[in-house]
Write a protein that holds these residues in place. Structure first.
Motif, PDB file in Angstrom:
ATOM      1  N   PHE A 293       0.856  -1.311   0.095  1.00 36.31           N
ATOM      2  CA  PHE A 293      -0.218   0.140   0.053  1.00 36.31           C
ATOM      3  C   PHE A 293       0.940   1.145  -0.005  1.00 36.31           C
ATOM      4  CE2 PHE A 293      -2.130   3.575   2.068  1.00 36.31           C
ATOM      5  CZ  PHE A 293      -3.229   3.498   1.426  1.00 36.31           C
ATOM      6  N   LEU A 294       2.041   1.327   0.790  1.00 37.70           N
ATOM      7  CA  LEU A 294       2.873   2.221   0.635  1.00 37.70           C
ATOM      8  C   LEU A 294       3.291   2.729  -0.831  1.00 37.70           C
ATOM      9  CD1 LEU A 294       5.159   1.976   3.881  1.00 37.70           C
ATOM     10  CD2 LEU A 294       3.181   3.347   3.524  1.00 37.70           C
ATOM     11  N   GLY A 295       3.644   1.618  -1.466  1.00 39.93           N
ATOM     12  CA  GLY A 295       3.724   1.681  -2.980  1.00 39.93           C
ATOM     13  C   GLY A 295       2.806   2.401  -3.642  1.00 39.93           C
ATOM     14  N   MET A 296       1.498   2.086  -3.333  1.00 41.53           N
ATOM     15  CA  MET A 296       0.357   2.821  -3.972  1.00 41.53           C
ATOM     16  C   MET A 296       0.270   4.281  -3.701  1.00 41.53           C
ATOM     17  SD  MET A 296      -2.767   0.333  -3.267  1.00 41.53           S
ATOM     18  CE  MET A 296      -4.041   1.314  -3.779  1.00 41.53           C
TER      19      MET A 296
ATOM     20  N   PHE B 192       1.497   8.042  -6.430  1.00 49.91           N
ATOM     21  CA  PHE B 192       0.803   9.228  -6.402  1.00 49.91           C
ATOM     22  C   PHE B 192       1.941  10.372  -5.943  1.00 49.91           C
ATOM     23  CE2 PHE B 192      -0.692  13.277  -4.434  1.00 49.91           C
ATOM     24  CZ  PHE B 192      -1.670  13.705  -5.681  1.00 49.91           C
ATOM     25  N   GLY B 193       2.796  10.157  -5.012  1.00 49.80           N
ATOM     26  CA  GLY B 193       3.751  11.092  -4.603  1.00 49.80           C
ATOM     27  C   GLY B 193       4.992  11.038  -5.734  1.00 49.80           C
ATOM     28  N   LEU B 194       5.040  10.453  -6.462  1.00 51.96           N
ATOM     29  CA  LEU B 194       6.129  10.605  -7.456  1.00 51.96           C
ATOM     30  C   LEU B 194       5.373  10.938  -8.842  1.00 51.96           C
ATOM     31  CD1 LEU B 194       9.222  10.104  -6.946  1.00 51.96           C
ATOM     32  CD2 LEU B 194       9.142   7.973  -8.055  1.00 51.96           C
ATOM     33  N   GLY B 195       4.256  10.533  -8.962  1.00 54.06           N
ATOM     34  CA  GLY B 195       3.676  10.506 -10.276  1.00 54.06           C
ATOM     35  C   GLY B 195       2.837  11.821 -10.659  1.00 54.06           C
ATOM     36  N   HIS B 196       2.483  12.455  -9.652  1.00 56.09           N
ATOM     37  CA  HIS B 196       1.315  13.634  -9.659  1.00 56.09           C
ATOM     38  C   HIS B 196       1.925  14.855 -10.326  1.00 56.09           C
ATOM     39  CE1 HIS B 196       3.202  15.337  -6.061  1.00 56.09           C
ATOM     40  NE2 HIS B 196       2.367  16.500  -6.353  1.00 56.09           N
ATOM     41  N   ARG B 197       1.333  15.205 -11.245  1.00 57.65           N
ATOM     42  CA  ARG B 197       1.728  16.546 -12.001  1.00 57.65           C
ATOM     43  C   ARG B 197       3.074  16.224 -12.811  1.00 57.65           C
ATOM     44  NH1 ARG B 197       1.014  21.922  -8.344  1.00 57.65           N
ATOM     45  NH2 ARG B 197      -0.972  22.088  -8.262  1.00 57.65           N
ATOM     46  N   THR B 198       3.160  14.962 -13.292  1.00 54.67           N
ATOM     47  CA  THR B 198       4.105  14.741 -14.411  1.00 54.67           C
ATOM     48  C   THR B 198       3.419  14.164 -15.575  1.00 54.67           C
ATOM     49  OG1 THR B 198       4.424  12.333 -13.513  1.00 54.67           O
ATOM     50  CG2 THR B 198       5.471  13.908 -12.549  1.00 54.67           C
TER      51      THR B 198
ATOM     52  N   ALA C  60       3.773  11.252 -16.932  1.00 52.24           N
ATOM     53  CA  ALA C  60       3.695  10.080 -16.813  1.00 52.24           C
ATOM     54  C   ALA C  60       2.620   9.583 -15.723  1.00 52.24           C
ATOM     55  CB  ALA C  60       4.830   9.328 -16.674  1.00 52.24           C
ATOM     56  N   ASP C  61       1.926  10.622 -15.296  1.00 56.16           N
ATOM     57  CA  ASP C  61       0.886  10.326 -14.230  1.00 56.16           C
ATOM     58  C   ASP C  61      -0.097   9.069 -14.186  1.00 56.16           C
ATOM     59  OD1 ASP C  61      -0.382  11.679 -16.150  1.00 56.16           O
ATOM     60  OD2 ASP C  61      -1.134  13.326 -14.742  1.00 56.16           O
ATOM     61  N   PHE C  62      -0.498   9.083 -15.638  1.00 53.85           N
ATOM     62  CA  PHE C  62      -1.351   7.894 -16.221  1.00 53.85           C
ATOM     63  C   PHE C  62      -0.677   6.489 -15.833  1.00 53.85           C
ATOM     64  CE2 PHE C  62       0.693   8.971 -20.035  1.00 53.85           C
ATOM     65  CZ  PHE C  62       0.826   7.854 -20.659  1.00 53.85           C
ATOM     66  N   LEU C  63       0.577   6.520 -16.087  1.00 55.32           N
ATOM     67  CA  LEU C  63       1.410   5.356 -15.946  1.00 55.32           C
ATOM     68  C   LEU C  63       1.412   5.156 -14.445  1.00 55.32           C
ATOM     69  CD1 LEU C  63       4.142   5.765 -18.731  1.00 55.32           C
ATOM     70  CD2 LEU C  63       2.038   4.258 -18.764  1.00 55.32           C
ATOM     71  N   TYR C  64       1.780   5.951 -13.778  1.00 53.20           N
ATOM     72  CA  TYR C  64       1.821   5.777 -12.224  1.00 53.20           C
ATOM     73  C   TYR C  64       0.580   5.249 -11.651  1.00 53.20           C
ATOM     74  CZ  TYR C  64       6.657   7.767 -11.587  1.00 53.20           C
ATOM     75  OH  TYR C  64       7.908   7.932 -11.579  1.00 53.20           O
ATOM     76  N   LEU C  65      -0.639   5.792 -12.258  1.00 52.17           N
ATOM     77  CA  LEU C  65      -1.932   5.134 -11.773  1.00 52.17           C
ATOM     78  C   LEU C  65      -2.172   3.965 -12.160  1.00 52.17           C
ATOM     79  CD1 LEU C  65      -4.869   5.871 -10.402  1.00 52.17           C
ATOM     80  CD2 LEU C  65      -5.700   6.603 -12.887  1.00 52.17           C
ATOM     81  N   LEU C  66      -1.583   3.394 -13.172  1.00 53.93           N
ATOM     82  CA  LEU C  66      -1.959   1.751 -13.693  1.00 53.93           C
ATOM     83  C   LEU C  66      -1.049   1.234 -12.727  1.00 53.93           C
ATOM     84  CD1 LEU C  66      -1.559   1.948 -17.545  1.00 53.93           C
ATOM     85  CD2 LEU C  66      -3.584   1.501 -16.143  1.00 53.93           C
ATOM     86  N   LEU C  67       0.443   1.740 -12.258  1.00 49.90           N
ATOM     87  CA  LEU C  67       1.043   0.830 -11.419  1.00 49.90           C
ATOM     88  C   LEU C  67       0.487   0.624  -9.989  1.00 49.90           C
ATOM     89  CD1 LEU C  67       3.773  -0.438 -10.853  1.00 49.90           C
ATOM     90  CD2 LEU C  67       4.525   1.820 -10.376  1.00 49.90           C
ATOM     91  N   ALA C  68      -0.392   1.803  -9.581  1.00 51.01           N
ATOM     92  CA  ALA C  68      -0.984   1.773  -8.319  1.00 51.01           C
ATOM     93  C   ALA C  68      -2.029   0.663  -8.588  1.00 51.01           C
ATOM     94  CB  ALA C  68      -1.724   3.173  -8.052  1.00 51.01           C
TER      95      ALA C  68
ATOM     96  N   ILE D 188      -6.953   8.162  -4.798  1.00 50.37           N
ATOM     97  CA  ILE D 188      -5.703   8.295  -5.417  1.00 50.37           C
ATOM     98  C   ILE D 188      -6.108   8.605  -7.065  1.00 50.37           C
ATOM     99  CG2 ILE D 188      -3.632   7.223  -6.663  1.00 50.37           C
ATOM    100  CD1 ILE D 188      -3.144   5.937  -4.006  1.00 50.37           C
ATOM    101  N   TYR D 189      -7.049   7.776  -7.449  1.00 53.05           N
ATOM    102  CA  TYR D 189      -7.708   8.082  -8.900  1.00 53.05           C
ATOM    103  C   TYR D 189      -8.196   9.479  -9.058  1.00 53.05           C
ATOM    104  CZ  TYR D 189     -10.299   7.153 -13.016  1.00 53.05           C
ATOM    105  OH  TYR D 189     -10.954   6.902 -14.253  1.00 53.05           O
ATOM    106  N   ILE D 190      -8.844   9.907  -7.928  1.00 44.21           N
ATOM    107  CA  ILE D 190      -9.622  11.269  -8.320  1.00 44.21           C
ATOM    108  C   ILE D 190      -8.478  12.499  -8.200  1.00 44.21           C
ATOM    109  CG2 ILE D 190     -11.105  12.935  -7.094  1.00 44.21           C
ATOM    110  CD1 ILE D 190     -12.636  10.456  -6.091  1.00 44.21           C
ATOM    111  N   LEU D 191      -7.500  12.044  -7.207  1.00 47.99           N
ATOM    112  CA  LEU D 191      -6.523  13.028  -7.040  1.00 47.99           C
ATOM    113  C   LEU D 191      -5.579  13.098  -8.409  1.00 47.99           C
ATOM    114  CD1 LEU D 191      -5.498  12.222  -3.324  1.00 47.99           C
ATOM    115  CD2 LEU D 191      -6.251  14.304  -4.265  1.00 47.99           C
ATOM    116  N   PHE D 192      -5.224  11.995  -9.078  1.00 49.17           N
ATOM    117  CA  PHE D 192      -4.313  12.102 -10.209  1.00 49.17           C
ATOM    118  C   PHE D 192      -5.134  12.985 -11.209  1.00 49.17           C
ATOM    119  CE2 PHE D 192      -1.469   8.462  -9.180  1.00 49.17           C
ATOM    120  CZ  PHE D 192      -0.172   9.214  -9.793  1.00 49.17           C
ATOM    121  N   ILE D 193      -6.561  12.622 -11.539  1.00 48.78           N
ATOM    122  CA  ILE D 193      -7.086  13.105 -12.424  1.00 48.78           C
ATOM    123  C   ILE D 193      -7.106  14.640 -12.068  1.00 48.78           C
ATOM    124  CG2 ILE D 193      -9.484  13.454 -13.657  1.00 48.78           C
ATOM    125  CD1 ILE D 193      -9.725  10.546 -13.557  1.00 48.78           C
TER     126      ILE D 193
END
Length: 460
Positions: A217-220, A224-230, A232-240, A266-271
């Motif tokens: 879960f920490l990886g999930m 978000f911590g590493l992927g948001h506002r990048t 590749a954010d959608f790829l990080y979401l797939l990884l989550a 995480i899904y809502i925050l990413f978008i």
């Protein structure tokens, strides 16, 4: 002069390797193979060696934290196969490095070193731990607890004073760790018994799959911590979502529920934070394809896991009712300073060779082991922690809040959040990262580094 220059070049090259972001995935892949082939002492010695080298040669020492937090997932079950002589030798090397780094750093930075906002709450929590069960005093329990308390405070001070970009690094390290743990739990839960490295999927290492689910879960959260506002954010979401599936494979009901809520957030925050929300159309298509494949291979892939989850004893909460009844009895007998950590009487819920009281509920654990006085003292620790997490709100702190809250919620039905040293330590380091985000801790480290370099140049 040439010899001195070569020595400095070697030291610089070694420091660059030890501080490299690639060190963590390399060590974790190595550790995975050690785990698979049961080379426990090798991984312990290698981790302790790199831990010591980092403290001896580096100024930014954040690479020590993944090794500390994840080493227990790569060694064999301690209760079933203890190798204390080898462990003590390796740990002795690490302790010597900690003493060296502590003395050196205190002398060099005695005027600028910061205690941090969690220092005194950690001291109070440590006092509560040491006084817990004092009416049933046990020297071994006291010494082990004292050692854990010292390490907690030491690593917190190191995190506050001697790390750069700690929050982003932890997100990165949690993703690497979750990826390796996901592969591990899939190996131990595979229906192909011939390739299983361990016969049981409960204690697949010194940890259980439930604790592995917490760290996945920490990886999930790290995604978000590493992927948001990048980009590749959608790829990080797939990884989550992949990590969510790995938690499903662990069959841990508590973490599956927490992760289910977490993935929605995480899904809502990413978008919401995405610079290009339209990219998530492809993410949704990939998820639809995965769901379709899961439906096609339902009998082979999903059904066995659902059956395993369904076979768990819901009515008795997997034995927790007996544990909780025992805890309530001991609260009545030892209300002030608690029953302590060790159970020295017959109890059906105890694991052979491991007589530690695991209440599988954090508040109940503190009241039982520490008594009402110790549990009250722990309140300051938690108030201080959450005050740091929820102050100076920013999108950068969402990751640390997700991570810490996920661990805390797991403590409702699991023992790890309170009684597993590594799981208890993780929120402390994560909180230190949040504190640095809010108080300009990076500038302090840069200033310390600049002063050190200036002193070295002056000596030359």
């Amino acid at each position: 002069m040439i010899t001195v220059l070569r020595t400095e070049q070697f030291g610089g090259a070694l420091r660059e390797i030890l501080q490299s972001k690639y060190l963590v995935p390399i060590l974790f892949v190595f550790a995975f193979f050690c785990w698979f082939f049961k080379l426990t002492l090798l991984v312990v010695f290698v981790f302790c060696l790199f831990f010591s080298l980092i403290l001896f040669f580096c100024r930014d020492v954040k690479n020590i934290f993944p090794m500390v937090l994840y080493i227990s997932f790569f060694i064999t079950d301690i209760a079933a196969e203890p190798r204390w002589t080898g462990y003590f030798i390796a740990i002795g090397l690490a302790v010597a490095a900690m003493i060296f780094f502590g003395v050196k750093s205190f002398i060099r930075d005695r005027h600028t070193i910061k205690r941090g906002r969690m220092f005194y709450p950690l001291l109070i929590a440590s006092a509560a731990f040491l006084l817990g069960g004092i009416s049933r005093f046990n020297w071994l329990s006291f010494i082990i607890t004292l050692g854990f308390c010292i390490v907690n405070i030491y690593l917190y001070l190191v995190a506050v004073n001697y790390t750069e970009n700690l929050s982003s690094f932890l997100a990165y390290a949690f993703i690497i760790g979750a990826a390796v743990l996901s592969v591990q739990v899939m190996f131990v839960n595979t229906p192909i018994e011939s390739i299983r490295p361990y016969p049981t999927d409960v204690f697949f290492s010194a940890q259980t799959v439930n604790t592995a689910a917490v760290f996945i879960f920490l990886g999930m959260a790290g995604c978000f911590g590493l992927g948001h506002r990048t980009r590749a954010d959608f790829l990080y979401l797939l990884l989550a979502f992949f990590f969510l599936f790995a938690i499903f494979v662990t069959c841990c009901r508590t973490m599956l529920a927490i992760a289910g809520i977490g993935i929605v957030a995480i899904y809502i925050l990413f978008i919401g934070y995405s610079r290009k929300p339209s990219a998530f159309i492809w993410t949704n298509l990939v998820l639809c394809v995965f769901v379709a494949l899961a439906a096609v291979f339902f009998d082979q892939l999903i059904s066995p896991i659902l059956t395993q989850i369904g076979n768990k004893d819901f009515s008795e909460l997997s034995g927790r009712r007996d544990i909780w009844a025992f805890c309530l009895q001991k609260i009545g007998e030892y209300p002030a300073f608690g029953y302590g950590w060790l159970v020295d009487e017959p109890a059906d819920f105890l694991r052979p060779g491991y007589p530690v009281l695991l209440a599988h509920n954090t508040p109940l654990q503190w009241v039982t082991s520490l008594g009402f006085i110790g549990a009250a003292a722990m309140c300051w620790f938690y108030i201080a922690k959450y005050k740091i997490l929820f102050s100076d709100m920013s999108h950068k702190k969402i990751f640390v809040m997700l991570a810490v809250l996920g661990i805390a919620l797991s403590g409702a039905l699991d023992q790890a959040a309170a009684m597993d040293f590594f799981t208890f330590l993780a929120p402390i380091i994560i909180t230190a990262a949040a504190e640095k985000e809010g108080q300009g801790g990076e500038k302090r480290l840069h200033a310390q580094t600049a002063r050190t370099l200036s002193a070295e140049i002056h000596k030359q």
